[in-house]
Design a protein around this motif. Structure first.
Motif, short mmCIF file in Angstrom:
data_model
loop_
_atom_site.label_atom_id
_atom_site.label_comp_id
_atom_site.label_asym_id
_atom_site.label_seq_id
_atom_site.Cartn_x
_atom_site.Cartn_y
_atom_site.Cartn_z
N SER A 97 -21.62 -59.41 -11.47
CA SER A 97 -20.93 -58.23 -10.97
C SER A 97 -21.47 -56.98 -11.65
CB SER A 97 -19.42 -58.36 -11.20
OG SER A 97 -19.16 -58.67 -12.54
N LEU A 98 -21.39 -55.90 -10.91
CA LEU A 98 -21.85 -54.61 -11.42
C LEU A 98 -20.77 -53.59 -11.11
CD1 LEU A 98 -24.03 -52.63 -12.50
CD2 LEU A 98 -24.93 -52.52 -10.15
N TRP A 99 -20.31 -52.89 -12.15
CA TRP A 99 -19.28 -51.86 -11.97
C TRP A 99 -19.96 -50.50 -11.98
CZ3 TRP A 99 -14.02 -52.69 -11.29
CH2 TRP A 99 -13.62 -54.03 -11.37
N ILE A 100 -19.74 -49.74 -10.91
CA ILE A 100 -20.30 -48.39 -10.85
C ILE A 100 -19.17 -47.39 -10.59
CG2 ILE A 100 -22.62 -49.05 -10.09
CD1 ILE A 100 -21.60 -48.33 -7.21
N ASN A 101 -19.54 -46.10 -10.62
CA ASN A 101 -18.53 -45.05 -10.46
C ASN A 101 -17.42 -45.20 -11.50
OD1 ASN A 101 -17.33 -42.79 -9.43
ND2 ASN A 101 -16.42 -43.81 -7.64
N VAL A 102 -17.86 -45.37 -12.75
CA VAL A 102 -16.92 -45.50 -13.86
C VAL A 102 -17.42 -44.66 -15.05
CG1 VAL A 102 -16.05 -47.82 -13.37
CG2 VAL A 102 -18.15 -47.56 -14.71
N HIS A 103 -16.51 -44.34 -15.94
CA HIS A 103 -16.87 -43.78 -17.24
C HIS A 103 -16.55 -44.86 -18.27
CE1 HIS A 103 -17.04 -40.04 -15.08
NE2 HIS A 103 -15.76 -40.14 -14.75
N LEU A 104 -17.29 -44.83 -19.37
CA LEU A 104 -17.13 -45.91 -20.34
C LEU A 104 -16.73 -45.38 -21.72
CD1 LEU A 104 -20.54 -47.46 -19.35
CD2 LEU A 104 -18.35 -48.53 -18.83
N SER A 105 -15.69 -46.00 -22.29
CA SER A 105 -15.37 -45.79 -23.71
C SER A 105 -15.84 -47.05 -24.39
CB SER A 105 -13.86 -45.71 -23.89
OG SER A 105 -13.43 -44.42 -23.90
N THR A 106 -17.08 -47.06 -24.85
CA THR A 106 -17.61 -48.33 -25.38
C THR A 106 -16.99 -48.67 -26.74
OG1 THR A 106 -19.43 -47.29 -26.57
CG2 THR A 106 -19.84 -47.89 -24.26
N MET A 107 -16.48 -47.64 -27.43
CA MET A 107 -15.89 -47.77 -28.77
C MET A 107 -16.90 -48.23 -29.83
SD MET A 107 -13.17 -46.38 -28.06
CE MET A 107 -12.44 -46.32 -29.70
N THR A 108 -18.18 -48.11 -29.51
CA THR A 108 -19.18 -48.24 -30.58
C THR A 108 -19.09 -46.94 -31.35
OG1 THR A 108 -20.89 -47.21 -29.25
CG2 THR A 108 -20.73 -49.61 -29.14
N GLN A 109 -19.74 -46.88 -32.52
CA GLN A 109 -19.55 -45.68 -33.34
C GLN A 109 -20.55 -44.57 -33.04
OE1 GLN A 109 -18.71 -48.46 -36.54
NE2 GLN A 109 -17.39 -46.89 -37.40
N SER A 110 -21.11 -44.61 -31.83
CA SER A 110 -22.03 -43.53 -31.46
C SER A 110 -21.25 -42.46 -30.69
CB SER A 110 -23.17 -44.07 -30.59
OG SER A 110 -22.63 -44.63 -29.42
N GLY A 111 -20.83 -41.43 -31.40
CA GLY A 111 -20.12 -40.32 -30.76
C GLY A 111 -18.69 -40.66 -30.46
N PRO A 112 -17.89 -39.65 -30.04
CA PRO A 112 -16.47 -39.89 -29.80
C PRO A 112 -16.25 -40.98 -28.74
CG PRO A 112 -17.10 -37.62 -29.25
CD PRO A 112 -18.30 -38.28 -29.79
N TYR A 113 -15.44 -41.94 -29.08
CA TYR A 113 -15.10 -43.07 -28.20
C TYR A 113 -16.34 -43.87 -27.74
CZ TYR A 113 -10.58 -40.64 -27.65
OH TYR A 113 -9.37 -40.03 -27.85
N GLY A 114 -17.49 -43.59 -28.30
CA GLY A 114 -18.72 -44.23 -27.80
C GLY A 114 -18.88 -43.99 -26.31
N MET A 115 -18.55 -42.76 -25.92
CA MET A 115 -18.43 -42.41 -24.49
C MET A 115 -19.73 -42.44 -23.70
SD MET A 115 -16.34 -39.01 -23.71
CE MET A 115 -14.81 -38.86 -24.54
N ILE A 116 -19.69 -43.00 -22.53
CA ILE A 116 -20.79 -42.84 -21.56
C ILE A 116 -20.16 -42.39 -20.26
CG2 ILE A 116 -22.69 -43.97 -20.33
CD1 ILE A 116 -22.76 -46.11 -22.53
N GLU A 117 -20.35 -41.10 -19.93
CA GLU A 117 -19.79 -40.64 -18.65
C GLU A 117 -20.75 -41.01 -17.53
OE1 GLU A 117 -17.21 -36.95 -18.85
OE2 GLU A 117 -18.37 -36.81 -20.72
N ASN A 118 -20.21 -41.19 -16.34
CA ASN A 118 -21.00 -41.64 -15.18
C ASN A 118 -21.85 -42.86 -15.55
OD1 ASN A 118 -20.07 -39.43 -13.57
ND2 ASN A 118 -21.43 -38.15 -14.82
N GLY A 119 -21.17 -43.89 -15.98
CA GLY A 119 -21.86 -45.08 -16.46
C GLY A 119 -21.80 -46.24 -15.48
N ALA A 120 -22.28 -47.38 -15.96
CA ALA A 120 -22.23 -48.61 -15.18
C ALA A 120 -22.24 -49.78 -16.17
CB ALA A 120 -23.42 -48.70 -14.25
N LEU A 121 -21.69 -50.89 -15.71
CA LEU A 121 -21.61 -52.07 -16.58
C LEU A 121 -21.87 -53.31 -15.73
CD1 LEU A 121 -18.77 -52.73 -19.15
CD2 LEU A 121 -19.57 -54.52 -17.66
#
Ligand code: DI6
Ligand code: FE
Length: 443
Positions: free
Chosen positions: A38-62
């Protein structure tokens, strides 16, 4: 059987929502992308890794392959093979994805209720007074011993269902309301069964040293002998727990007794956790740290020495704002010290009938911010990345990263801080456990 009665609460969805069926194409260079379920698109991601606030990736996919995250990143950077091999493509409708939530400290399995005790406390009795008069934990022990397996499972499953509805994908469950051999083992078996029958990872913890049972009145050292020599060997032999916990407190057990429990746990190769410094400072945090504990929990009265010892041993601070709130405590855990010494902070419900009768982990986010002044980002890290650490599971869950378990939640929110900002609302849209869509709330 019993299980079916609960399924309506957790919809097992086996078809994609808002998705286009795709036929897998046989293009690919990277073997890791050959099988994309499965592929999720049209989402934003709070990865919660320690790279930047919330580990955010806007306009992301998983992308998910089997039970794991196969790829994660910006929508416009999806490798061609990932997109073309995806069997299902899900439209996340601009929702935010976070890691599946982790409730790392619960007493979810027990019999009965303590509403009467709540009334007594409102008339002026304190938690300690009720405990010393034989109420409190002991009254739940009586109700738990009385409950048969089916009723214990059923009462606990209802509480678990509430947690799952808010996106919990991993939950720690402690024993500690049996305090005899048979009931302690039974509680741990019920915890295991919950994990087998519901889409959630259950981490069982043996909390034999929770309170003194009435049959050992005045003989707490003998009770600790019993816990160490008779119950823990069975727990270990039957692989019923991953960790051992104790209640180090004036109304619980002394540091010396706690240390005996830790030594025995070490001999059995079990991990260590501790209820420490909830009502007074017995230097339990430093003791736990000396034994390399995964976590020390509560910590309202923790000292700088305790915090420093935790930092040195990598012990996670698990904060429990539900108990603080419900017992109307006024002493706040030493948040600034925890920050200064960079002790990872986790948050949990402490779900239990006496001091934190809640099954809402989202509510704990708000309470941690309003009562303890955590930032919404720290609070969310507490039920994802640091919750995983408190269970020793940070290599497989807690953040959204390639290769980690595909445990995640899609929320109907416009920014991650909204999860902590709301009180008593549940914006969950979908929950995915090890790659499987387990709950869908389509609006
Ligand atoms: N601390 C707690 O918050 C729970 N146990 C513990 O050691 C409370 C347990 C109860 O009151 O039933
Ligand atoms: Fe607790």
């Amino acid at each position: 059987m019993l299980l079916e009665a609960f399924w309506p609460m957790i919809l097992l969805a086996n078809c994609p929502v808002n998705s286009k069926q795709r036929i897998a194409m046989n293009s690919t260079q990277n073997p890791a992308y050959e099988k994309i379920d499965s592929l999720w698109i049209n989402v934003h991601l709070s990865t919660m890794t320690q790279s930047g606030p919330y580990g955010m990736i806007e306009n992301g996919a998983l992308a998910v392959s089997g039970q794991k995250i196969a790829w994660i990143g910006k929508r416009h950077e999806i490798p061609r093979a990932v997109e073309s091999n995806a069997v299902e493509i899900y439209d996340g409708d601009s929702g935010w994805i976070t890691p599946g939530l982790i409730d790392c400290h619960t007493h979810l399995v027990y019999g009965g209720s303590r509403a009467r005790e709540f009334e007594l406390r409102l008339q002026g009795a304190t938690y300690e007074e009720i405990a010393r008069q034989g109420g409190g934990i002991r009254s739940t022990v009586a109700a738990t011993r009385e409950a048969d397996d089916e009723s214990l499972f059923k009462q606990s499953a209802l509480r678990l269902a509430s947690l799952l509805q808010e996106g919990v994908t991993t939950v720690e469950i402690k024993s500690g309301y049996g305090l005899d051999l048979e009931t302690e083992l039974r509680m741990l078996r019920v915890a295991r069964q919950l994990g087998e029958r519901y889409p959630v990872t259950v981490v069982p913890t043996f909390l034999g040293a929770h309170a003194l049972p009435p049959e050992y009145e005045g003989q707490s050292d003998r009770y600790i002998d019993f816990v160490c020599n008779e119950v823990m060997p069975q727990v270990a032999a039957q692989q019923l727990a991953i960790a051992v916990d104790a209640f180090c407190e004036s109304i619980g057990f002394t540091p010396e007794q706690t240390e005996r429990v830790f030594k025995t746990a070490k001999n059995f190769g079990l991990a260590i956790k501790l209820h420490a410094e909830q009502l007074s400072d017995l230097q339990g945090a430093a003791l736990a740290a000396r034994y390399g504990a995964l976590s020390a929990d509560h910590l309202e009265y923790a000292s700088e020495e305790g915090v420093k010892a935790m930092a040195d041993s990598g012990t996670v601070a698990v904060l429990l704002p539900g108990a603080f709130y419900f017992l109307r405590e006024t002493r706040v855990p030493p948040i600034d010290l925890l920050r200064r010494y960079e002790v990872p902070i986790a948050l949990s419900t402490d779900s239990n009938p006496g001091s934190s009768p809640t099954e809402s982990l989202l509510l704990m986010l708000n309470m941690a911010c309003t009562l303890f002044r955590l930032t919404p980002e720290e609070a969310l890290a507490g039920i994802t990345r640091n919750g995983a650490k408190a269970l020793g599971l940070h290599n497989t869950i807690g953040t959204l990263e390639q290769g980690k378990d595909a445990d995640f939640v899609i929320w109907n929110i416009s920014e991650p801080a909204e999860l902590a900002y709301r009180i008593g609302s549940n914006p969950l849209r979908h929950a995915i456990k090890k790659g499987k869509l387990i709950r869908t709330l389509d609006t």
